[in-house]
Design a protein around this motif. Structure first.
Motif, PDB file in Angstrom:
ATOM      1  N   ASN A 238      24.149  14.253  31.482  1.00  0.00           N
ATOM      2  CA  ASN A 238      24.511  15.622  31.160  1.00  0.00           C
ATOM      3  C   ASN A 238      23.264  16.503  31.153  1.00  0.00           C
ATOM      4  O   ASN A 238      22.138  16.038  31.018  1.00  0.00           O
ATOM      5  CB  ASN A 238      25.184  15.688  29.789  1.00  0.00           C
ATOM      6  N   ASN A 239      23.504  17.797  31.271  1.00  0.00           N
ATOM      7  CA  ASN A 239      22.412  18.752  31.256  1.00  0.00           C
ATOM      8  C   ASN A 239      22.192  19.260  29.836  1.00  0.00           C
ATOM      9  O   ASN A 239      21.997  20.445  29.610  1.00  0.00           O
ATOM     10  CB  ASN A 239      22.727  19.915  32.201  1.00  0.00           C
ATOM     11  N   GLY A 240      22.297  18.347  28.887  1.00  0.00           N
ATOM     12  CA  GLY A 240      22.220  18.763  27.494  1.00  0.00           C
ATOM     13  C   GLY A 240      20.843  19.237  27.088  1.00  0.00           C
ATOM     14  O   GLY A 240      20.706  19.912  26.077  1.00  0.00           O
ATOM     15  N   GLY A 241      19.786  18.887  27.859  1.00  0.00           N
ATOM     16  CA  GLY A 241      18.449  19.305  27.466  1.00  0.00           C
ATOM     17  C   GLY A 241      18.062  20.681  27.961  1.00  0.00           C
ATOM     18  O   GLY A 241      16.985  21.168  27.630  1.00  0.00           O
ATOM     19  N   ALA A 242      18.919  21.355  28.774  1.00  0.00           N
ATOM     20  CA  ALA A 242      18.591  22.669  29.302  1.00  0.00           C
ATOM     21  C   ALA A 242      18.674  23.717  28.196  1.00  0.00           C
ATOM     22  O   ALA A 242      19.616  23.737  27.401  1.00  0.00           O
ATOM     23  CB  ALA A 242      19.531  23.031  30.447  1.00  0.00           C
ATOM     24  N   LEU A 243      17.685  24.610  28.143  1.00  0.00           N
ATOM     25  CA  LEU A 243      17.622  25.651  27.132  1.00  0.00           C
ATOM     26  C   LEU A 243      17.371  26.988  27.800  1.00  0.00           C
ATOM     27  O   LEU A 243      16.647  27.073  28.806  1.00  0.00           O
ATOM     28  CB  LEU A 243      16.503  25.366  26.117  1.00  0.00           C
ATOM     29  N   GLU A 244      17.951  28.039  27.249  1.00  0.00           N
ATOM     30  CA  GLU A 244      17.768  29.387  27.787  1.00  0.00           C
ATOM     31  C   GLU A 244      17.915  30.377  26.650  1.00  0.00           C
ATOM     32  O   GLU A 244      18.738  30.197  25.742  1.00  0.00           O
ATOM     33  CB  GLU A 244      18.784  29.680  28.881  1.00  0.00           C
ATOM     34  N   ALA A 245      17.084  31.433  26.677  1.00  0.00           N
ATOM     35  CA  ALA A 245      17.138  32.440  25.622  1.00  0.00           C
ATOM     36  C   ALA A 245      16.644  33.764  26.178  1.00  0.00           C
ATOM     37  O   ALA A 245      15.810  33.810  27.096  1.00  0.00           O
ATOM     38  CB  ALA A 245      16.297  32.023  24.419  1.00  0.00           C
ATOM     39  N   ASN A 246      17.166  34.862  25.620  1.00  0.00           N
ATOM     40  CA  ASN A 246      16.760  36.209  25.985  1.00  0.00           C
ATOM     41  C   ASN A 246      16.534  37.010  24.709  1.00  0.00           C
ATOM     42  O   ASN A 246      17.299  36.891  23.742  1.00  0.00           O
ATOM     43  CB  ASN A 246      17.822  36.910  26.840  1.00  0.00           C
ATOM     44  N   ALA A 247      15.506  37.815  24.727  1.00  0.00           N
ATOM     45  CA  ALA A 247      15.261  38.714  23.610  1.00  0.00           C
ATOM     46  C   ALA A 247      16.127  39.964  23.766  1.00  0.00           C
ATOM     47  O   ALA A 247      16.583  40.297  24.863  1.00  0.00           O
ATOM     48  CB  ALA A 247      13.790  39.103  23.548  1.00  0.00           C
ATOM     49  N   ALA A 248      16.347  40.642  22.675  1.00  0.00           N
ATOM     50  CA  ALA A 248      17.101  41.891  22.729  1.00  0.00           C
ATOM     51  C   ALA A 248      16.220  42.984  23.336  1.00  0.00           C
ATOM     52  O   ALA A 248      15.022  43.059  23.049  1.00  0.00           O
ATOM     53  CB  ALA A 248      17.549  42.292  21.326  1.00  0.00           C
ATOM     54  N   PRO A 249      16.788  43.867  24.186  1.00  0.00           N
ATOM     55  CA  PRO A 249      15.984  44.957  24.761  1.00  0.00           C
ATOM     56  C   PRO A 249      15.549  45.932  23.678  1.00  0.00           C
ATOM     57  O   PRO A 249      16.264  46.156  22.695  1.00  0.00           O
ATOM     58  CB  PRO A 249      16.929  45.602  25.773  1.00  0.00           C
ATOM     59  N   ARG A 250      14.374  46.506  23.850  1.00  0.00           N
ATOM     60  CA  ARG A 250      13.826  47.455  22.890  1.00  0.00           C
ATOM     61  C   ARG A 250      13.484  48.755  23.595  1.00  0.00           C
ATOM     62  O   ARG A 250      13.071  48.761  24.756  1.00  0.00           O
ATOM     63  CB  ARG A 250      12.562  46.889  22.224  1.00  0.00           C
ATOM     64  N   VAL A 251      13.666  49.868  22.889  1.00  0.00           N
ATOM     65  CA  VAL A 251      13.343  51.195  23.417  1.00  0.00           C
ATOM     66  C   VAL A 251      12.341  51.843  22.461  1.00  0.00           C
ATOM     67  O   VAL A 251      12.615  51.971  21.261  1.00  0.00           O
ATOM     68  CB  VAL A 251      14.591  52.073  23.563  1.00  0.00           C
ATOM     69  N   LEU A 252      11.185  52.231  22.989  1.00  0.00           N
ATOM     70  CA  LEU A 252      10.172  52.933  22.212  1.00  0.00           C
ATOM     71  C   LEU A 252      10.227  54.422  22.543  1.00  0.00           C
ATOM     72  O   LEU A 252      10.432  54.801  23.706  1.00  0.00           O
ATOM     73  CB  LEU A 252       8.772  52.389  22.520  1.00  0.00           C
ATOM     74  N   GLN A 253      10.043  55.252  21.536  1.00  0.00           N
ATOM     75  CA  GLN A 253      10.002  56.697  21.718  1.00  0.00           C
ATOM     76  C   GLN A 253       8.536  57.133  21.790  1.00  0.00           C
ATOM     77  O   GLN A 253       7.844  57.207  20.773  1.00  0.00           O
ATOM     78  CB  GLN A 253      10.726  57.402  20.574  1.00  0.00           C
ATOM     79  N   VAL A 254       8.064  57.394  23.008  1.00  0.00           N
ATOM     80  CA  VAL A 254       6.654  57.721  23.238  1.00  0.00           C
ATOM     81  C   VAL A 254       6.452  59.221  23.016  1.00  0.00           C
ATOM     82  O   VAL A 254       7.147  60.045  23.621  1.00  0.00           O
ATOM     83  CB  VAL A 254       6.219  57.319  24.648  1.00  0.00           C
ATOM     84  N   GLN A 255       5.509  59.567  22.170  1.00  0.00           N
ATOM     85  CA  GLN A 255       5.225  60.962  21.849  1.00  0.00           C
ATOM     86  C   GLN A 255       4.149  61.508  22.781  1.00  0.00           C
ATOM     87  O   GLN A 255       3.220  60.794  23.166  1.00  0.00           O
ATOM     88  CB  GLN A 255       4.756  61.082  20.397  1.00  0.00           C
ATOM     89  N   PRO A 256       4.237  62.804  23.144  1.00  0.00           N
ATOM     90  CA  PRO A 256       3.205  63.392  24.013  1.00  0.00           C
ATOM     91  C   PRO A 256       1.917  63.636  23.242  1.00  0.00           C
ATOM     92  O   PRO A 256       1.869  63.539  22.007  1.00  0.00           O
ATOM     93  CB  PRO A 256       3.843  64.711  24.449  1.00  0.00           C
ATOM     94  N   VAL A 257       0.863  63.969  23.981  1.00  0.00           N
ATOM     95  CA  VAL A 257      -0.414  64.292  23.352  1.00  0.00           C
ATOM     96  C   VAL A 257      -0.265  65.621  22.611  1.00  0.00           C
ATOM     97  O   VAL A 257       0.143  66.623  23.203  1.00  0.00           O
ATOM     98  CB  VAL A 257      -1.532  64.398  24.411  1.00  0.00           C
ATOM     99  N   PRO A 258      -0.544  65.674  21.318  1.00  0.00           N
ATOM    100  CA  PRO A 258      -0.394  66.934  20.580  1.00  0.00           C
ATOM    101  C   PRO A 258      -1.321  68.010  21.111  1.00  0.00           C
ATOM    102  O   PRO A 258      -2.406  67.732  21.643  1.00  0.00           O
ATOM    103  CB  PRO A 258      -0.752  66.539  19.137  1.00  0.00           C
ATOM    104  N   ALA A 259      -0.862  69.262  20.952  1.00  0.00           N
ATOM    105  CA  ALA A 259      -1.647  70.382  21.467  1.00  0.00           C
ATOM    106  C   ALA A 259      -2.970  70.526  20.735  1.00  0.00           C
ATOM    107  O   ALA A 259      -3.958  70.989  21.310  1.00  0.00           O
ATOM    108  CB  ALA A 259      -0.825  71.666  21.364  1.00  0.00           C
TER     109      ALA A 259
END
Length: 566
Positions: A238-259
């Motif tokens: 059997n392929n019982g030793g196969a493992l797979e995982a994915n992290a949850a996607p993340r979104v960062l809010q990048v701020q502009p350079v302040p005036a």
């Protein structure tokens, strides 16, 4: 007849043993942790490396007071360096703290050598949600700042949790669009309790630098591999030793350079300046040393402006190269810059060093900050009678203490030993010299054969294939960017005006103009980097022939140089 031969053999053995004793007297030992900050319940690896020829193992008994020990390993290797062969032995042991707080890994003995103590910070448990404890393998990823600024160095950490031993596997983290991402350092491996279950953790760190403001989506990390399957899985195929995982996607809010941000743009968590050392007095013609240290939390050495002293009236200042110590602490980069300056007064009287100032942006508080050092004042004394003037690097330094060889007492040289001991030591040194001569002769013969052998033709690398150019444009000093671009021309050019005349692409010439304005005309540094990044993404495009005539008008920015601006 056998007695002289026997005595000769014993003499050779004694010489060899004495040579090994002399070599072992120069043995060194060093120790380090794979991380200097962990959470309660995790393990950290203590590494001990020694060049001693003895087989003595470290005495781990002092560690048992504050740590649980496991996973003892050792490895030996021979290293060739400068024509010399050195044997190194590396010992490693996993430590799990018995409590949190600031702990000290005590000094340990390895034979006659002793290590230095190390400080370890153990934070309260920061394990992930216990709801994931039932999974065989899962991934967590997180930034050190979810709302970074443009061009801010963000530490991105990916952790792979596995409840079963891994036989093989591949952990990937794709780079996002609109940001640069590069892997930092080696993987850290330790163990952590999650919901009462023990997991092996592989921690991989990245340096993420956003290139534009707005939402930044980080692709999820992915793992595929195989774990140690059970007996029936192997028996039934059997392929019982196969493992797979994915992290949850993340979104960062990048701020502009302040005036209102100071220029050059330097987003940091913190910045500290201090004098490492200052002279008590100055004397005409004599060199004295000032050492300045800058510690920046949230930046690499390439992002930091150059440490410089302001002009001192009546004093010549000679700067040594900057020494940089870069680390990855608390999930983000941290750099310590150290620079030495030699001060050589040309006249006596009072002199003043104005305080060093460095402006930066506090990403935590969202405001401009200035780190500065207090001014220094001295009364320069006249030159000592008969003392020659000193130049840079000629400052008087304290004399080194006499070296201690074997069991010799301080102040005792080789000539102070008895006659018999002197003979054995000289014999050992002669044996070592003959051995070194034989090794150098053998290496020379090997080099001669290599030089005589026909070598395949090697194509010169194309100047445009510079893998460091993009990283330099992203985070380097504009002077370094100019140097790199000028060096890519064949033959190299001396300034950006000559480089511009060699370029065929109008977008690249426009990017050079923006670089000049950012350096000398108060232009927008962020826009200049963006133009350079896109224009030189595939390397410079050169004209078929270089214009032979001089430009009809003077350079746009007089005095512009390809080196670092002063």
């Amino acid at each position: 007849m056998k007695t002289p031969v026997l005595h000769h053999a014993w003499a050779r053995i004694a010489v060899l043993l004495l040579a090994f004793v002399c070599l072992d007297a120069t043995a060194q030992v060093r120790t380090w942790l794979d991380r200097d900050r962990i959470a309660a319940g995790e393990t950290v690896t203590l590494n001990i490396e020694t060049t001693s020829a003895s087989n003595a193992e470290p005495d781990y008994a002092p560690l048992l007071t504050d740590f649980f020990l496991s996973g003892h390993t050792s490895r030996r290797e021979f290293v060739m360096s400068g024509g010399r062969s050195t044997m190194r032995t590396l010992y490693a042991v996993a430590l799990r703290p018995r409590r949190d707080g600031v702990l000290t890994v005590p000094a340990l003995y390895v034979g006659s050598l002793q290590t230095q103590p190390i400080t370890l910070t153990v934070a309260p448990s920061a394990a992930p949600s216990a709801s994931r404890a039932g999974e065989e393998v899962f991934i967590e990823s997180e930034p050190d700042d979810p709302d970074p600024y443009v061009q801010q160095s963000v530490g991105w950490v990916v952790r792979l949790y596995s409840a079963t031993p891994l036989i093989s596997g591949q952990l990937d983290q794709a780079a996002p669009d609109g940001a640069s991402m590069q892997r930092v350092g080696d993987d850290a491996q330790y163990q952590r309790d999650v919901g009462g279950r023990r997991y092996n953790v592989v921690e991989r760190r990245y340096l993420l630098v956003p290139e534009r403001s707005g939402p930044l989506t980080i692709p999820p990390a992915h793992f595929e591999g195989r774990g140690a399957g059970g007996f029936f899985d192997d028996l039934l195929g059997n392929n019982g030793g196969a493992l797979e995982a994915n992290a949850a996607p993340r979104v960062l809010q990048v701020q502009p350079v302040p005036a209102n941000a100071p220029q050059p743009w330097l987003p940091l968590q913190s910045l500290q300046l201090r004098y490492q050392s200052t002279p008590q007095e100055l004397r005409v013609g004599a060199a004295s040393t000032v050492v300045i240290e800058a510690v920046a939390d949230g930046a690499t050495a390439a992002q930091m402006p150059e440490l410089q002293l302001p002009t001192i009236d009546g004093v010549q200042v000679f700067a040594e190269p900057v020494q940089a110590d870069e680390r990855f602490t608390d999930g983000r980069p941290r750099v310590k810059l150290t620079r030495r300056f030699s001060l050589v007064p040309s006249r006596d009287g009072g002199v003043r060093l104005d305080g060093v100032r460095m402006s930066w942006w506090d990403v935590r508080a969202g405001g401009a900050r200035t780190a500065d050092l207090p001014p220094l004042s001295w009364t320069v004394r006249p030159a000592a009678p008969g003392a020659p003037p000193a130049g840079p690097g000629q400052a008087v330094r304290p004399s080194a203490s006499p070296a201690i060889v074997g069991n010799a007492q301080p102040g005792q040289s080789l000539g102070d030993f008895g006659g018999a001991n002197r003979i054995w030591i000289l014999a050992a040194l002669l044996f070592a010299a003959l051995w070194l001569f034989t090794l150098v002769w053998g290496l020379h013969r090997g080099d001669a054969r290599t030089a005589a052998a026909p070598r395949p033709a090697r194509d010169e690398a194309h100047p445009s294939s510079n893998p460091d150019l993009k990283r330099l444009i992203d985070r380097g000093d504009f002077g370094d960017v100019a140097d790199a671009l000028c060096a890519m021309a064949r033959p190299p050019v001396h300034d950006l005006d000559a480089l511009r005349a060699r370029l065929d692409d109008p977008r690249q010439r426009e990017a050079i103009d923006a670089l000049q304005r950012a350096r000398w005309g108060g232009g927008d540094g962020v826009s200049a980097r963006e133009l350079l990044r896109h224009a030189f993404a595939k390397g410079p495009r050169w004209r078929q022939s270089t214009p032979a005539d001089a430009p009809p008008v003077p350079p746009l920015y007089p005095g512009a140089r390809s080196g670092r601006e002063g």
